[in-house]
Design an enzyme around this catalytic site. Structure first.
Site, PDB file in Angstrom:
ATOM      1  N   ASP A  30       0.849  -1.194   0.000  1.00  0.00           N
ATOM      2  CA  ASP A  30       0.000   0.000   0.000  1.00  0.00           C
ATOM      3  C   ASP A  30       0.887   1.248   0.000  1.00  0.00           C
ATOM      4  O   ASP A  30       1.889   1.319   0.716  1.00  0.00           O
ATOM      5  CB  ASP A  30      -0.913  -0.006   1.235  1.00  0.00           C
ATOM      6  N   HIS A 100     -10.359  -5.241  -2.909  1.00  0.00           N
ATOM      7  CA  HIS A 100      -9.000  -5.431  -2.390  1.00  0.00           C
ATOM      8  C   HIS A 100      -9.037  -5.815  -0.926  1.00  0.00           C
ATOM      9  O   HIS A 100      -9.902  -5.376  -0.173  1.00  0.00           O
ATOM     10  CB  HIS A 100      -8.138  -4.179  -2.616  1.00  0.00           C
TER      11      HIS A 100
HETATM   12  P1  AMP Z   1      -9.836   1.574   0.546  1.00  0.00           P
HETATM   13  O1  AMP Z   1      -9.997   2.815   1.366  1.00  0.00           O
HETATM   14  O2  AMP Z   1     -10.203   0.320   1.286  1.00  0.00           O
HETATM   15  O3  AMP Z   1     -10.509   1.677  -0.807  1.00  0.00           O
HETATM   16  O4  AMP Z   1      -8.280   1.424   0.295  1.00  0.00           O
HETATM   17  C1  AMP Z   1      -7.616   1.875  -0.834  1.00  0.00           C
HETATM   18  C2  AMP Z   1      -6.139   1.747  -0.542  1.00  0.00           C
HETATM   19  O5  AMP Z   1      -5.428   1.843  -1.752  1.00  0.00           O
HETATM   20  C3  AMP Z   1      -5.597   2.827   0.400  1.00  0.00           C
HETATM   21  O6  AMP Z   1      -5.021   2.214   1.561  1.00  0.00           O
HETATM   22  C4  AMP Z   1      -4.549   3.539  -0.469  1.00  0.00           C
HETATM   23  O7  AMP Z   1      -3.426   3.956   0.275  1.00  0.00           O
HETATM   24  C5  AMP Z   1      -4.201   2.477  -1.485  1.00  0.00           C
HETATM   25  N1  AMP Z   1      -3.684   2.973  -2.747  1.00  0.00           N
HETATM   26  C6  AMP Z   1      -4.231   3.930  -3.538  1.00  0.00           C
HETATM   27  N2  AMP Z   1      -3.467   4.124  -4.631  1.00  0.00           N
HETATM   28  C7  AMP Z   1      -2.420   3.264  -4.539  1.00  0.00           C
HETATM   29  C8  AMP Z   1      -1.270   2.979  -5.360  1.00  0.00           C
HETATM   30  N3  AMP Z   1      -1.062   3.632  -6.512  1.00  0.00           N
HETATM   31  N4  AMP Z   1      -0.395   2.051  -4.934  1.00  0.00           N
HETATM   32  C9  AMP Z   1      -0.595   1.401  -3.775  1.00  0.00           C
HETATM   33  N5  AMP Z   1      -1.661   1.604  -2.967  1.00  0.00           N
HETATM   34  C10 AMP Z   1      -2.549   2.533  -3.339  1.00  0.00           C
END
Ligand code: AMP
Ligand code: ZN
Length: 114
Positions: A30, A100
């Site tokens: 993440d 995810h």
């Molecule tokens: P959610 O709030 O459950 O939808 O989690 C989305 C997650 O995706 C968050 O913890 C973000 O930090 C992560 N995220 C968003 N963009 C990226 C990226 N480009 N690479 C890795 N993690 C990401």
């Protein structure tokens, strides 16, 4: 899915630090870690969220948990413990609409919310 950030990651259009990959599943760190170890495990097939799972996706979800265990073993936090979180939909706090599984590990995690 166009404009889906995780589909772009799967296609290699956005770089990530990969942890695991097979034909159906991808895992990567993440970008904004909430714990010393914060890994996301996603199906390569675009599924919006848990509420959009079909019957035929149930095998895939089982495989995702298998991958989670494999990662826990390989990264050395299987015995110490970890937490798996799946946010779903607006009230669930889901920001990226591609299913995810968050794996959080590496510290004693905070109070349980359920
Ligand atoms: P959610 O709030 O459950 O939808 O989690 C989305 C997650 O995706 C968050 O913890 C973000 O930090 C992560 N995220 C968003 N963009 C990226 C990226 N480009 N690479 C890795 N993690 C990401
Ligand atoms: Zn997607």
């Amino acid at each position: 899915m166009e404009n889906c950030i995780f589909c772009k990651i799967i296609k290699g259009e956005i770089p990530t630090k990969k942890v695991y990959e097979d034909e159906e599943i991808l895992a990567f760190y993440d970008i904004n870690p909430a714990a010393p170890i914060h890994i996301l495990v996603i199906p390569k097939k675009h599924i919006d969220c848990i509420a959009h799972l079909n019957k035929e996706d149930e095998v895939l979800v089982g495989k995702i948990y298998g991958v989670i265990n494999k990662i826990a073993e390989e990264k050395g936090f299987k015995e110490q413990g970890f937490r798996v979180i799946v946010n779903s939909g607006k009230d669930g706090g889901q920001e990226v609409m591609h299913l995810h599984f968050h794996i959080l590990a590496g510290r004693k995690l905070g109070e349980k919310i359920v």
